[in-house]
Design an enzyme around this catalytic site. Sequence first.
Site, PDB file in Angstrom:
ATOM      1  N   GLY A  73       0.821  -1.193   0.000  1.00  0.00           N
ATOM      2  CA  GLY A  73       0.000   0.000   0.000  1.00  0.00           C
ATOM      3  C   GLY A  73       0.860   1.251   0.000  1.00  0.00           C
ATOM      4  N   GLY A 141       4.898   0.429   5.020  1.00  0.00           N
ATOM      5  CA  GLY A 141       4.057  -0.025   3.912  1.00  0.00           C
ATOM      6  C   GLY A 141       3.945  -1.534   3.963  1.00  0.00           C
ATOM      7  N   GLY A 152       7.121  -3.949   5.111  1.00  0.00           N
ATOM      8  CA  GLY A 152       7.372  -3.589   6.501  1.00  0.00           C
ATOM      9  C   GLY A 152       7.695  -2.129   6.665  1.00  0.00           C
ATOM     10  N   ALA A 154      10.814   1.192   6.843  1.00  0.00           N
ATOM     11  CA  ALA A 154      12.114   1.723   6.439  1.00  0.00           C
ATOM     12  C   ALA A 154      12.505   2.815   7.428  1.00  0.00           C
ATOM     13  CB  ALA A 154      12.043   2.284   5.020  1.00  0.00           C
ATOM     14  N   CYS A 170       5.795   9.483   0.290  1.00  0.00           N
ATOM     15  CA  CYS A 170       4.535   8.885   0.733  1.00  0.00           C
ATOM     16  C   CYS A 170       3.326   9.704   0.293  1.00  0.00           C
ATOM     17  CB  CYS A 170       4.529   8.695   2.244  1.00  0.00           C
ATOM     18  SG  CYS A 170       5.931   7.707   2.838  1.00  0.00           S
TER      19      CYS A 170
END
Length: 204
Positions: A73, A141, A152, A154, A170
């Site tokens: 996502g 994400g 996962g 960052a 984002c």
Amino acid sequence: MHNDTFTLREFDTLQAYTPIWEAMRDFTIKRTPDTPDEIWLMQHTPVFTQGQAGKPEHILKSSDIPVVPIDRGGQVTYHGPGQLMVYTLLDLRRRKLAVRCLVRNLERLITDVMADFGIKAAGKMEAPGVYVGDAKLASIGLRVKRGCSYHGLALNVDMDLSPFQQINPCGFEGLPMTQVSELVPGIRFAELQAKLTEHCQLIF
């Protein structure tokens, strides 16, 4: 916290993004109800990743950094050396863990690590991730397939932040980015990774 265990895999060298993404996806597709969960820690060679609903207008200019459309996502973000990736390959059904709770746990992972260094960081309900003031420190994400998560978070540790200026990180125009090295001068990447590993054991 959950009683389920997991295997932690730490990659010592820079990893190209696409093979790791394909490996995460294959692991998730092939896993069975008895497959142990895994958490992967690594750094990537420079890459922009564009989420499923990603809008091309959030990529402000082209460069020699590749853009890879992927199945998580969210919108576009940047990964590169000096950024710690934490990939959570978890059976959410077995852990009785909702996706929103996983996001909150990932945010807590970073806020707890930063608290150990005396830095106050926080998540935002309206924009998943971890922030120090208005600046974003970590991005989240995820993708869930058959009740299991991959992708996962960052965490910006000690990296060149300039590629973020080529995108709306984002999907947020003008979003300032920060990193641990700006908040904790002299921090070593290995020291930060060891602290994060410690907190992974506590939370997951």
